[in-house]
Design an enzyme around this catalytic site. Structure first.
Site, PDB file in Angstrom:
ATOM      1  N   HIS A  68       0.872  16.351  13.006  1.00 50.34           N
ATOM      2  CA  HIS A  68       0.412  15.149  13.707  1.00 50.34           C
ATOM      3  C   HIS A  68      -1.099  15.178  13.840  1.00 50.34           C
ATOM      4  O   HIS A  68      -1.745  16.161  13.474  1.00 50.34           O
ATOM      5  CB  HIS A  68       1.076  15.002  15.074  1.00 50.34           C
ATOM      6  CG  HIS A  68       0.771  16.096  16.047  1.00 50.34           C
ATOM      7  ND1 HIS A  68       1.255  17.367  15.912  1.00 50.34           N
ATOM      8  CD2 HIS A  68       0.036  16.098  17.174  1.00 50.34           C
ATOM      9  CE1 HIS A  68       0.855  18.094  16.922  1.00 50.34           C
ATOM     10  NE2 HIS A  68       0.103  17.359  17.706  1.00 50.34           N
ATOM     11  N   HIS A  70      -3.326  15.355  16.266  1.00 46.87           N
ATOM     12  CA  HIS A  70      -4.134  16.045  17.280  1.00 46.87           C
ATOM     13  C   HIS A  70      -5.036  17.065  16.595  1.00 46.87           C
ATOM     14  O   HIS A  70      -4.626  17.760  15.668  1.00 46.87           O
ATOM     15  CB  HIS A  70      -3.245  16.744  18.311  1.00 46.87           C
ATOM     16  CG  HIS A  70      -2.814  15.817  19.395  1.00 46.87           C
ATOM     17  ND1 HIS A  70      -1.747  16.074  20.220  1.00 46.87           N
ATOM     18  CD2 HIS A  70      -3.302  14.621  19.810  1.00 46.87           C
ATOM     19  CE1 HIS A  70      -1.606  15.083  21.089  1.00 46.87           C
ATOM     20  NE2 HIS A  70      -2.537  14.189  20.854  1.00 46.87           N
ATOM     21  N   ASP A  72      -6.061  19.948  17.316  1.00 52.14           N
ATOM     22  CA  ASP A  72      -5.688  21.356  17.223  1.00 52.14           C
ATOM     23  C   ASP A  72      -4.612  21.588  16.167  1.00 52.14           C
ATOM     24  O   ASP A  72      -4.113  22.696  16.004  1.00 52.14           O
ATOM     25  CB  ASP A  72      -5.268  21.913  18.586  1.00 52.14           C
ATOM     26  CG  ASP A  72      -4.130  21.155  19.211  1.00 52.14           C
ATOM     27  OD1 ASP A  72      -3.521  21.670  20.163  1.00 52.14           O
ATOM     28  OD2 ASP A  72      -3.861  20.024  18.755  1.00 52.14           O
ATOM     29  N   HIS A  73      -4.271  20.522  15.437  1.00 52.26           N
ATOM     30  CA  HIS A  73      -3.339  20.671  14.314  1.00 52.26           C
ATOM     31  C   HIS A  73      -3.933  20.220  12.986  1.00 52.26           C
ATOM     32  O   HIS A  73      -3.437  20.605  11.937  1.00 52.26           O
ATOM     33  CB  HIS A  73      -2.052  19.889  14.585  1.00 52.26           C
ATOM     34  CG  HIS A  73      -1.208  20.520  15.644  1.00 52.26           C
ATOM     35  ND1 HIS A  73      -0.070  21.224  15.363  1.00 52.26           N
ATOM     36  CD2 HIS A  73      -1.357  20.595  16.982  1.00 52.26           C
ATOM     37  CE1 HIS A  73       0.458  21.692  16.488  1.00 52.26           C
ATOM     38  NE2 HIS A  73      -0.317  21.320  17.495  1.00 52.26           N
ATOM     39  N   HIS A 157       6.346  12.984  20.966  1.00 55.65           N
ATOM     40  CA  HIS A 157       5.015  13.553  21.279  1.00 55.65           C
ATOM     41  C   HIS A 157       3.861  12.557  21.105  1.00 55.65           C
ATOM     42  O   HIS A 157       3.214  12.197  22.077  1.00 55.65           O
ATOM     43  CB  HIS A 157       4.796  14.813  20.450  1.00 55.65           C
ATOM     44  CG  HIS A 157       3.540  15.550  20.784  1.00 55.65           C
ATOM     45  ND1 HIS A 157       3.277  16.052  22.033  1.00 55.65           N
ATOM     46  CD2 HIS A 157       2.459  15.853  20.035  1.00 55.65           C
ATOM     47  CE1 HIS A 157       2.089  16.636  22.031  1.00 55.65           C
ATOM     48  NE2 HIS A 157       1.570  16.527  20.824  1.00 55.65           N
ATOM     49  N   ASP A 178       4.233  19.932  17.450  1.00 57.82           N
ATOM     50  CA  ASP A 178       4.431  19.650  18.869  1.00 57.82           C
ATOM     51  C   ASP A 178       5.517  18.600  18.975  1.00 57.82           C
ATOM     52  O   ASP A 178       5.509  17.637  18.216  1.00 57.82           O
ATOM     53  CB  ASP A 178       3.143  19.109  19.509  1.00 57.82           C
ATOM     54  CG  ASP A 178       2.092  20.195  19.677  1.00 57.82           C
ATOM     55  OD1 ASP A 178       0.914  19.844  19.906  1.00 57.82           O
ATOM     56  OD2 ASP A 178       2.435  21.373  19.557  1.00 57.82           O
ATOM     57  N   GLU A 203       7.123  25.440  18.940  1.00 60.86           N
ATOM     58  CA  GLU A 203       6.040  25.668  19.879  1.00 60.86           C
ATOM     59  C   GLU A 203       6.642  25.939  21.248  1.00 60.86           C
ATOM     60  O   GLU A 203       7.737  25.490  21.556  1.00 60.86           O
ATOM     61  CB  GLU A 203       5.126  24.439  19.935  1.00 60.86           C
ATOM     62  CG  GLU A 203       5.789  23.210  20.490  1.00 60.86           C
ATOM     63  CD  GLU A 203       4.997  22.553  21.585  1.00 60.86           C
ATOM     64  OE1 GLU A 203       3.964  23.104  21.984  1.00 60.86           O
ATOM     65  OE2 GLU A 203       5.411  21.486  22.044  1.00 60.86           O
ATOM     66  N   HIS A 414       2.436  29.569  20.097  1.00 59.63           N
ATOM     67  CA  HIS A 414       1.753  28.781  21.116  1.00 59.63           C
ATOM     68  C   HIS A 414       2.010  29.253  22.532  1.00 59.63           C
ATOM     69  O   HIS A 414       1.907  28.491  23.459  1.00 59.63           O
ATOM     70  CB  HIS A 414       2.189  27.315  21.058  1.00 59.63           C
ATOM     71  CG  HIS A 414       1.123  26.411  20.533  1.00 59.63           C
ATOM     72  ND1 HIS A 414       1.372  25.093  20.205  1.00 59.63           N
ATOM     73  CD2 HIS A 414      -0.180  26.605  20.275  1.00 59.63           C
ATOM     74  CE1 HIS A 414       0.276  24.537  19.768  1.00 59.63           C
ATOM     75  NE2 HIS A 414      -0.679  25.424  19.798  1.00 59.63           N
TER      76      HIS A 414
END
Lengths: 599, 362
Positions: A68, A70, A72-73, A157, A178, A203, A414
């Site tokens: 996705h 975000h 941090d991905h 999410h 996520d 996660e 995570h």
């Protein structure tokens, strides 16, 4: 044993960036390529030197999958593909493909323009990177190459978030990214079928959390907004075009209606167009309720929410304004913020994470004097609130997902090692599967038990069926045959057929053993003694004394000769074929014991 | 309300215990194996004095957990140690656990304490104290009350036979005095230095139909003699009696709570005193509500009392309509914040709420 290897390059046992390498049946896949938002130096990127020390990564990876948008991905994706070097396919869902570049560009602007970083990707790199992206639909099986296939599942999410199944032959891994198991106002809940993967990578950020109910958070949010508006203040809510903004709008609209409030609510126009555009494109990704409302009317034809005009910011009296960008780092939301910051009756509510360096981050950290362009100091007297509606699965949700997918093994990322022991035991006890929690850079090896389909020849099947009872699907049956592997097919045939097909001659193996017996008499007398002895013992076998002086036991031959040097010792030659090994060995040990005295 | 937070546990609990460091413990009581004991860290909003509305840290965190093979009906921490004791059906034995939050997040089962003459019929009620040594007071019936040293599992005291009534609660009033409450409503005092002696306190008013009783004692008031604090008893019909242990021949007060009748049983009856508010107590266990009463205006007439606050949250929380309405299984007061309570119900919900005094008196 065949195995699946998993190495987290980030998000092993820390929250911050996700980048996981999976090696399955000879294929190498990279799952997510995130940026660590807490670091300013190279530590924010995953350590790709693990894959190879130098050079481009194209040859080492079969594909990259992004779950996705975000950061941090996906934040390190342009760095990875353009600065380190990767030209292979990058898979993600359609919404992710549309939204990713916007967030990456935003992030690049903040990092380079605002913070003056140099070792960072450029706008062109983002564009070049996105050219390598192949977009996928939900539940669509995509053939990466002849052996590797992937499939995306809905993850909840955020808009476009997906869980991916990676399959090679009959080994498979599911990566969740996520996800969220409870639906919210604009997204549904994650769902997967009983695909029984060898490994589920999940996660576990919120595994140890028992969350406050959404209703309470929403109630408190409305209370804050209401209080501010009642005392004549203005509320600024900086949002990204998509996602939480819609939730909050729906929430406020309903509240305003119920409480019969008159204060105006505004939504900046740029936002409206963008949001509408994306929702039209990705309507299937939202939940039922939104789809219904969208069909009936435009997303933003609210009774109480109107389009914003820059001039309204100066109007007296209370109001609520939604404006972009979400971290207050530029644009309209920052402009409005500067106008309203000085008044303590006003309030700004940050609905999500803010990157370091942005005004949003600074005020959330408690800073109340900000330096703006031209060395101007802005004093922040307005109230600053932070509210997070981010949706992650808690322990109950993780258990639910495992129950749905029925994996054979579970791997958690995570989370913090010490805090995951309880969850690990919980999973192991309830589902009787192994649970792993590797640290960054640590490789976990999962042994798999793949089934290899083999064709069996009819002749062999008939022969084996004739020997014992019919094959039972539930019980394993031991069969003897020859496995022929030709091209990509496996066949099980009888040895005779195999020899014939391969044009080989069968070799006969014969063993001969010498047994020494003390007997001074003549050879034929010794032979007679041996014959009587064996006949007495081996009553179930056919023991014969042949005219030529040899003895046969079934098909085993025994002959006696005198020892060349010692007349008192006779040498018995026992000879048998490979097929009679058992009987032959038995006879030999029997004869070695010697003959009884009487005969 | 000034504040209300609702949470959902994976499995319902019938106990909420406070541990050092403001930790809260809950545990599952389901019939099947795999009940979890969870030690939770409450959100910072609960720990601070002022209430913050949109504070980001609003969630409970599971600090550590353990797995119990039997349902956990009662749990008590042993002060000054890292141990806790649990009890539950099918028999009256106790399980001892070790909490070591720094090393790992698993609560480990350490040992068992068998009850003497365990008839295997009911579960033991427990109370702990660490004055002279870590002790646990336990028993399921009046004639089976004993004190065992937790670490050595040695028996320290056995009460004289007083009758075989089932116990509904027991407590240490101080390191020498025990208070026992029977399900029939009888209260007994015992001094462990005189094991043969059991003093009976005043009985409860007899009733035509059988009812069950439970008790609530007050702790936490500094410097006050524990025996000077009134003991409250609550019946399954809603009767409340207050007794001063120094004058056990008469009631201090008698009142009736407005509860639905017939009561749904005494399984989850719970009455407790507010640690920081004079004369306030709370009751629950009849339905999905928790009542708070101010007892300062009560007399011995037995009249119906008006609650000063009723928490109805659990009745509305649930899945909406289907199945039985949730029953509040337990409630407890926050140790410092005067008007904050925690309550749990049979649907797994856990509420933390802070009520506002209606007429402004503090």
């Amino acid at each position: 044993m065949p195995e699946i290897k998993v190495t987290p390059l980030g998000a092993g046992q820390d929250v911050g960036r996700s980048c996981i390498l999976v090696s399955i049946a000879g294929k190498n896949v990279m799952l997510d390529c995130g940026m660590h938002m807490g670091y300013n130096d190279d530590r924010r990127f995953p350590d790709f030197s693990y894959i190879t020390q130098n050079g481009r990564l194209t040859d080492f990876l079969d594909c990259v999958i992004i779950s996705h948008f975000h950061l941090d991905h996906c934040g390190a994706l342009p760095y990875f593909s353009e600065m380190v070097g990767y030209d292979g396919p990058i898979y993600m869902t359609h919404p992710t493909k549309a939204i990713c570049p916007i967030l990456l560009e935003d992030y690049r602007k903040i990092t380079v323009d605002k913070k003056g970083e140099t070792n960072f990707f450029t706008s062109q790199m983002i564009k070049d990177c996105m050219k390598k992206v192949v977009a996928v639909h939900l539940h669509q099986t995509v053939q990466v190459d002849e052996e590797l296939e992937i499939k995306a599942y809905y993850a909840g999410h955020v808009l476009g978030a997906a869980m991916f199944q990676i399959k090679v032959g009959c080994e498979s891994v599911v990566y969740t990214g996520d996800y969220n198991m409870t639906p919210d106002r604009h997204l549904g809940a994650a769902w997967i079928d009983k695909c029984r993967p060898d490994l589920l990578i999940s996660e576990s950020t919120y595994a140890t959390t028992i969350r406050d109910s959404k209703r309470c958070r929403e109630r408190d949010f409305l209370k804050k907004v209401h209080e501010t508006v009642e005392r004549g203040g203005k509320v600024l809510i900086p949002v990204f075009a998509l996602g939480r903004a819609q939730e909050l709008c729906i929430l406020l609209e309903t509240f305003w209606e119920r409480m019969n409030l008159k204060a105006p609510i505004y939504f900046s126009t740029g936002l409206t167009e963008k949001a509408n555009h994306y929702y039209k494109l990705f309507i299937t990704w939202t939940n039922q309720k939104i789809r219904k409302t969208f069909v009936q009317r435009n997303m933003f034809e609210f009774k109480h929410i109107k389009a914003f005009d820059r001039a309204f910011a100066d109007n007296p009296g209370p109001m609520v304004v939604f404006a972009t960008p979400g971290m207050l780092h530029a644009g309209q939301s920052l402009q409005i913020f500067r106008k309203w910051a000085g008044n303590e009756k006003n309030m700004v509510i940050m609905p999500g994470y803010c990157v370091q360096g942005t005004v949003g981050h600074k005020i959330l950290s408690g800073q109340r004097k900000l330096e703006m362009e031209g060395r101007q100091i802005l004093e922040v007297k307005m109230q600053v609130e932070y509210m997070s509606f981010s949706a992650h699965a808690d322990a109950k949700g993780i258990m639910q997902l495992i129950r749905q997918a029925e994996p054979r093994n579970v791997l958690l990322v995570h989370g913090e090692a010490k805090k995951m022991e309880f969850l690990k035991q919980k999973i192991e006890q309830e589902f009787h599967v192994s649970c792993y929690m590797p640290a960054n850079g640590e490789t976990t090896t999962i042994l798999t038990n793949p089934c290899i389909p083999v064709d069996i020849s009819l002749g062999l099947l008939k022969r084996e069926a004739a020997i014992g009872p019919l094959p039972d699907a539930k019980k394993p049956k031991l069969m003897h045959g020859t496995l022929l592997m030709k091209d990509n097919s496996f066949r099980l045939v009888s040895p005779e057929q195999a020899l014939k097909e391969l044009g080989l001659a069968e070799h006969q193996l014969r063993f001969t053993c010498r047994v020494h017996i003390q007997d001074p008499r003549k050879e034929h007398e010794t032979v007679l003694r041996v014959y009587n002895h064996l006949k007495g013992i081996l009553k179930d076998y056919s023991v014969q004394h042949l005219p030529d002086g040899s003895i046969t036991v079934e098909s085993i031959l025994i002959q006696a000769t005198a020892h060349s040097e010692d007349q008192g010792t006779k040498v018995l030659l026992v000879s048998w074929t490979y097929q009679d090994e058992e009987l032959g060995s038995y006879l030999t040990s029997l004869l070695k014991k010697g003959l009884p005295q009487s005969t | 309300y000034r504040d209300l937070h609702t949470f959902e546990l994976q499995a319902p609990t019938r106990l909420i215990e406070w541990a050092h460091g403001s930790r809260v413990c809950v545990a599952g009581y389901g019939q099947s194996d795999g009940n979890e004991i969870l030690q939770l860290i409450p959100p910072p909003t609960l720990l601070t004095k002022e209430t913050q509305g949109l504070c980001p840290e609003r969630d409970f965190k599971v600090e550590c957990g353990g797995f119990s093979e039997r349902p956990v009906y009662s749990l008590k921490y042993v002060l000054d140690t890292s141990l806790l004791v649990t009890s539950g059906p099918p028999d009256s034995s106790l399980q001892v656990w070790q909490v070591s939050a720094e090393d790992s997040d698993v609560i480990k089962s350490v040992s068992h304490i068998a009850a003497e003459n365990d008839t295997g019929q009911s579960w033991a009620k427990i109370a702990t104290i660490s004055a002279r040594a870590p002790w646990v007071l336990h028993g399921s019936r009046l004639d089976r009350v004993q004190i065992t040293e937790v670490e050595s599992r040695k028996n320290v005291y056995t009460a004289a036979s007083g009758g075989s009534e089932e116990l509904s609660g027991l407590a240490f009033l101080d390191c020498n005095t025990l208070l026992l409450c029977c399900a029939t409503g009888q209260l007994c005092l015992a001094d462990i230095r005189q094991p043969q002696n059991l003093v009976e306190a005043v009985s409860v008013p007899s009733a035509p139909c059988s009812e069950q009783w439970c008790m609530g004692t007050r702790h936490g008031a500094q410097g006050l003699e524990p025996s000077s604090q009134p003991v409250a008893r609550l019946s399954s019909r809603g009767l409340l009696t207050l007794t001063d242990l120094r004058k056990t021949s008469e009631f201090l007060a008698l009142a009736k709570a407005r509860v639905p009748s017939p009561g749904s049983g005494a399984e989850f009856l719970c009455v407790s005193w507010a640690p920081a508010l004079e004369g306030c107590l709370a009751i629950s266990g009849f339905d999905g509500t928790v009542h708070v009463y101010d007892t300062q205006s009560w007399d011995s007439s037995g009249r119906e009392a008006e609650p000063i606050f009723v928490h109805k949250g659990h009745a509305f929380g649930g899945a909406g309509g289907s199945g039985d309405p949730p029953l509040v299984t337990v409630h407890t007061w926050h140790l410092q914040k005067p008007r904050t309570l925690l309550s749990a119900a049979s649907d797994g919900s856990l509420h933390v709420w802070d009520w506002v005094q209606p007429c402004g008196k503090c």
